[in-house]
Motif scaffolding. Structure first.
Motif, PDB file in Angstrom:
ATOM      1  N   TYR A 269     -10.331  -3.759   1.158  1.00  0.00           N
ATOM      2  CA  TYR A 269      -9.340  -4.830   1.317  1.00  0.00           C
ATOM      3  C   TYR A 269      -9.993  -6.179   1.565  1.00  0.00           C
ATOM      4  O   TYR A 269      -9.512  -7.195   1.067  1.00  0.00           O
ATOM      5  N   ASP A 270     -11.085  -6.232   2.314  1.00  0.00           N
ATOM      6  CA  ASP A 270     -11.745  -7.519   2.531  1.00  0.00           C
ATOM      7  C   ASP A 270     -12.209  -8.122   1.202  1.00  0.00           C
ATOM      8  O   ASP A 270     -12.056  -9.321   0.972  1.00  0.00           O
TER       9      ASP A 270
ATOM     10  N   TYR B 121       0.865  -1.169   0.000  1.00  0.00           N
ATOM     11  CA  TYR B 121       0.000   0.000   0.000  1.00  0.00           C
ATOM     12  C   TYR B 121       0.898   1.214   0.000  1.00  0.00           C
ATOM     13  O   TYR B 121       2.038   1.159   0.467  1.00  0.00           O
TER      14      TYR B 121
ATOM     15  N   ARG C  74      -8.635  -8.088  11.447  1.00  0.00           N
ATOM     16  CA  ARG C  74      -8.175  -6.769  11.034  1.00  0.00           C
ATOM     17  C   ARG C  74      -9.346  -5.813  11.007  1.00  0.00           C
ATOM     18  O   ARG C  74     -10.429  -6.157  10.541  1.00  0.00           O
TER      19      ARG C  74
ATOM     20  N   GLY D 198      -0.503  -8.064   8.053  1.00  0.00           N
ATOM     21  CA  GLY D 198      -0.901  -6.755   8.550  1.00  0.00           C
ATOM     22  C   GLY D 198       0.274  -6.103   9.244  1.00  0.00           C
ATOM     23  O   GLY D 198       1.024  -6.764   9.958  1.00  0.00           O
TER      24      GLY D 198
ATOM     25  N   VAL E  46       0.730 -10.091   0.420  1.00  0.00           N
ATOM     26  CA  VAL E  46      -0.004  -8.831   0.504  1.00  0.00           C
ATOM     27  C   VAL E  46       0.330  -8.177   1.837  1.00  0.00           C
ATOM     28  O   VAL E  46       0.138  -8.782   2.897  1.00  0.00           O
TER      29      VAL E  46
ATOM     30  N   GLY F 263     -10.291  -2.285   9.321  1.00  0.00           N
ATOM     31  CA  GLY F 263      -9.885  -1.279   8.350  1.00  0.00           C
ATOM     32  C   GLY F 263     -10.624   0.028   8.596  1.00  0.00           C
ATOM     33  O   GLY F 263     -11.162   0.271   9.671  1.00  0.00           O
TER      34      GLY F 263
ATOM     35  N   LEU G 248      -8.921  -9.263  -0.570  1.00  0.00           N
ATOM     36  CA  LEU G 248      -8.258 -10.388   0.101  1.00  0.00           C
ATOM     37  C   LEU G 248      -9.042 -11.684  -0.019  1.00  0.00           C
ATOM     38  O   LEU G 248      -8.451 -12.771   0.010  1.00  0.00           O
TER      39      LEU G 248
ATOM     40  N   VAL H 276      -0.851  -5.485   4.222  1.00  0.00           N
ATOM     41  CA  VAL H 276      -2.170  -4.891   4.381  1.00  0.00           C
ATOM     42  C   VAL H 276      -2.160  -3.785   5.443  1.00  0.00           C
ATOM     43  O   VAL H 276      -1.755  -4.035   6.575  1.00  0.00           O
TER      44      VAL H 276
ATOM     45  N   MET I 129      -5.750 -12.055   8.887  1.00  0.00           N
ATOM     46  CA  MET I 129      -4.353 -11.981   8.500  1.00  0.00           C
ATOM     47  C   MET I 129      -3.666 -13.312   8.818  1.00  0.00           C
ATOM     48  O   MET I 129      -4.053 -14.023   9.736  1.00  0.00           O
TER      49      MET I 129
ATOM     50  N   LYS J 224      -1.120 -13.017   3.792  1.00  0.00           N
ATOM     51  CA  LYS J 224      -1.627 -11.688   4.164  1.00  0.00           C
ATOM     52  C   LYS J 224      -0.951 -11.228   5.448  1.00  0.00           C
ATOM     53  O   LYS J 224      -1.071 -11.876   6.481  1.00  0.00           O
TER      54      LYS J 224
END
Length: 181
Positions: A135-136, A48, A127, A148, A114, A129, A139, A116, A168, A146
Motif C-alpha cells: 500500500y505504501d 480492499y 499507518r 484508514g 482510497v 500495515g 499510495l 486503506v 492517511m 486516503k
C-alpha cells in the motif's frame, strides 16, 4: 513500542472479537465514512476486499456497488494493480485475498478516494500495515484522499514511521473520525 509488538497486540485483540462485534463495528465505521465529504464527492473509490481478520468491507461494497465505481487492488510482483470491482470476477490471489481478474487496469491517478486497510493507525495519520509495503508503494503514486479504517483499538498513540511511509488523510473507527493535514 516496536512495529512487531503493535502487530502482535492488535492481532490478539482482533482474534477475541465475536462475529456480531465485527459486523456491528464495520457497519458503524462505514456509516461514518458515508457521512464524510470525501466519500460523498468521490465517484471512483479504491477499496480492499477484506480478509476475515480485517474490518469487513463486503456489506459496504454490496450496498454502494452500482452507485459508486469501486476498484480493488491485485498483487503483481511487489506492486498493486487497480482493477474495477465485479463480484462475479473475483478469484483467490496472493495471500489468500480475493482479487479482481482481467487486464483492464486503471491508473492510480483515476482514483479519487482510497479506503486503506491497516493493522494500526496513530494520532498523526501514520499507518502500520502487514509489513510488505504494497500500500505504501501504491499510495505514493496517487493524490486521492486516503482513509484508514479499523476498530477503535487499532488507533494507537504512536507508530514508528519511516520516510517511505504514506500518511492517511483521515482515520475512521466505530467511535470517531480523525482528520489530518
Amino acid at each position: 513500542m516496536e512495529k512487531s509488538d503493535i502487530r502482535r497486540k492488535i492481532k490478539a485483540m482482533r482474534s477475541m472479537l465475536l462475529e456480531t462485534e465485527r459486523m456491528s463495528a464495520a457497519d458503524e465505521v462505514f456509516e461514518r465514512l458515508e457521512n464524510t465529504a470525501a466519500f460523498l464527492l468521490a465517484d471512483r473509490i479504491l477499496m480492499y476486499h477484506s480478509l476475515p481478520d480485517e474490518l469487513s468491507t463486503h456489506r459496504f461494497l454490496d450496498k454502494w456497488h452500482g452507485r459508486k465505481s469501486f476498484f480493488l487492488p491485485r498483487v503483481n510482483g511487489v506492486n498493486l494493480e487497480i482493477l474495477p470491482y465485479d463480484e462475479s470476477r473475483l478469484e483467490l490471489g496472493s495471500f489468500h485475498i480475493e482479487e479482481p481478474t482481467g487486464d483492464n487496469t486503471v491508473s492510480a491517478d483515476e482514483i479519487e478516494l482510497v479506503i486503506v486497510p491497516g493493522v494500526a493507525y496513530d494520532h498523526s495519520g501514520n499507518r502500520l500495515g502487514r509489513g510488505k509495503g504494497f500500500y505504501d508503494r501504491l499510495l505514493a503514486t496517487t493524490r486521492a484522499t486516503k482513509v484508514g479504517v479499523g476498530y477503535e483499538f487499532q488507533i494507537v498513540e504512536e507508530i514508528p514511521s519511516e520516510p517511505h511511509d504514506v500518511k492517511m488523510d483521515m482515520v475512521i473507527s466505530q467511535k470517531r473520525v480523525l482528520r489530518f493535514k
